[in-house]
Structures are given as C-alpha cells and as structure tokens.
Enzyme design. Structure first.
Site, PDB file in Angstrom:
ATOM      1  N   GLY A  58       4.912  39.928  21.476  1.00  0.00           N
ATOM      2  CA  GLY A  58       5.175  41.156  20.724  1.00  0.00           C
ATOM      3  C   GLY A  58       4.100  41.383  19.678  1.00  0.00           C
ATOM      4  N   CYS A  59       4.462  42.050  18.606  1.00  0.00           N
ATOM      5  CA  CYS A  59       3.506  42.357  17.530  1.00  0.00           C
ATOM      6  C   CYS A  59       2.860  41.085  17.011  1.00  0.00           C
ATOM      7  CB  CYS A  59       4.232  43.075  16.394  1.00  0.00           C
ATOM      8  SG  CYS A  59       3.198  43.361  14.950  1.00  0.00           S
ATOM      9  N   PHE A  60       1.539  41.062  16.966  1.00  0.00           N
ATOM     10  CA  PHE A  60       0.857  39.833  16.542  1.00  0.00           C
ATOM     11  C   PHE A  60       1.048  39.527  15.064  1.00  0.00           C
ATOM     12  CE2 PHE A  60      -3.248  42.522  17.356  1.00  0.00           C
ATOM     13  CZ  PHE A  60      -2.963  43.373  16.289  1.00  0.00           C
ATOM     14  N   TRP A  61       1.481  40.490  14.270  1.00  0.00           N
ATOM     15  CA  TRP A  61       1.797  40.177  12.876  1.00  0.00           C
ATOM     16  C   TRP A  61       2.941  39.168  12.811  1.00  0.00           C
ATOM     17  CZ3 TRP A  61       2.336  45.906  10.793  1.00  0.00           C
ATOM     18  CH2 TRP A  61       1.078  46.520  10.838  1.00  0.00           C
ATOM     19  N   CYS A  62       3.890  39.305  13.735  1.00  0.00           N
ATOM     20  CA  CYS A  62       5.054  38.414  13.771  1.00  0.00           C
ATOM     21  C   CYS A  62       4.689  37.016  14.256  1.00  0.00           C
ATOM     22  CB  CYS A  62       6.139  38.994  14.669  1.00  0.00           C
ATOM     23  SG  CYS A  62       6.870  40.553  14.089  1.00  0.00           S
TER      24      CYS A  62
END
Length: 205
Positions: free
Chosen positions: A39-43
C-alpha cells in the site's frame, strides 16, 4: 644467515595472516536489501524504520514499464508501478525471513490492488525478490501465514526488475509531517498497530 631470513619471512607471513583475519573479523557486515510493497509507502516505511537491524528505508516505485516515473505518473495507474520500500538491513541483526514475517502484519495482503481507502494497482501487495533464496523464503512465508487470514493472500511475488527512489519529499514522510491529515488518520494508527505486534513477536523469541 639463510635460516634467519627464512625465519623472518615465516614470522612475517604469520603476522600478515593474523592481521587479515582480524580485519575480516572486525569488518562491517555486508548490507542486504528487501523490496516490499504494502500500500502507501508512507505506511510501510513508518513500520520498518524502527525495526532493529534496519539501517535505512527508501520509498520508491517498482514493477512498472516507465523509467524514472514521478508520483503523479504512478497515480494515473497506467505505469504499472507499485509503491514499495527498499529496506536496507544488517543480516547479522535481522534476517530477510524476519522482514518478510513482519510484512504480513504491516498491511492486509488479501485485498487486491487496495489498502483501505487507497485503491489502484500502485497499492498492490508485492514482494520483489533479488535472488532465489529470497524467492523461496517469500513463497514459504505465504504458505505459512495463509492460515492466519480468512481470505486468500494475493501478494505478488516476482523478481525485481527495477527500483526508482520516490521524490525527496516522500522519504521519511510521516516523521517529517506528523500533523499531516493522512499521517494522523492512516499512517500513525497502522504504525502503532505494527509496533504493538512487533513487541509481541519480540517477547516470543
């Protein structure tokens, strides 16, 4: 005289061999890399940064057909890339197997091209391996952890073909932007849940 020369050469060879052995023993471990997308690479970046043995985490794009894509291009869902992280780690502290084990707790591997409200192929669950050993570990880990999920794991396991670092502002995004809306609503809760699981797993070892 010849005996002294031979003895000196012999002693010199011993000293050199000892020095080489000492250098090899004290030399820093060779770092290894794992490419994971959940998913979102920030996570996923936020989850893996605190893991002991992880030296660096780089957010980026992998698996697509466009060279050096921008975030805007990837968001069009037409480049074929997934948002991923490159985890650079010390194998003497944490193994590739350990990192893959943690992967199943960092996201939901049963939702195709989606993580929560984030929808699109760029948010697919992926493990891009760099060698046959990593491939085997990833495939065995899927089989082992499938029993923990009601739905089938849909994680793509494929050889790494490319990795492009994301723009600078994406790197360590959550730590640099703790009050940003998405970080507060999505990243922080996911990282906190992961951290709790990480502590549980650590106690079990």
């Amino acid at each position: 005289m010849k005996l002294k020369v031979l003895l000196a050469l012999f002693m010199s060879a011993i000293v050199s061999a000892t020095a080489v052995a000492a250098d090899e023993k004290s030399a820093p471990a060779k770092m290894e890399e794992a490419i994971l997308g959940g998913g979102c690479f920030w996570c996923t970046e936020g989850c893996y940064l605190p893991v002991k043995g992880v030296v660096k985490v780089i957010s980026g794009y992998s698996g697509g057909h466009v060279e050096n894509p921008t975030y805007e291009q990837v968001c069009t869902k037409t480049t074929g890339h997934a948002e991923v992280i490159k985890v650079i780690f010390d194998p003497t502290v944490v193994s590739y197997k350990d990192l893959v084990e943690l992967f199943w707790y960092a996201h939901d591997p049963t939702t195709l091209n989606r993580q929560g409200n984030d929808s699109g192929p760029q948010y697919r669950s992926v493990i891009y391996y760099t060698n046959d050993a990593q491939k085997k570990i990833a495939e065995e880990s899927v089989k082992e952890h499938q029993k923990e999920f009601k739905d089938p794991i849909v994680t793509e396991i494929a050889p790494l073909k490319n990795f492009y670092p994301a723009e600078d502002y994406h790197q360590d995004f959550a730590n640099k932007n703790p009050n940003q809306g998405y970080v507060c609503a999505v990243v922080k809760p996911k990282v906190e849940k992961f951290s709790k699981k990480l502590k549980e797993l650590s106690k079990g070892k």
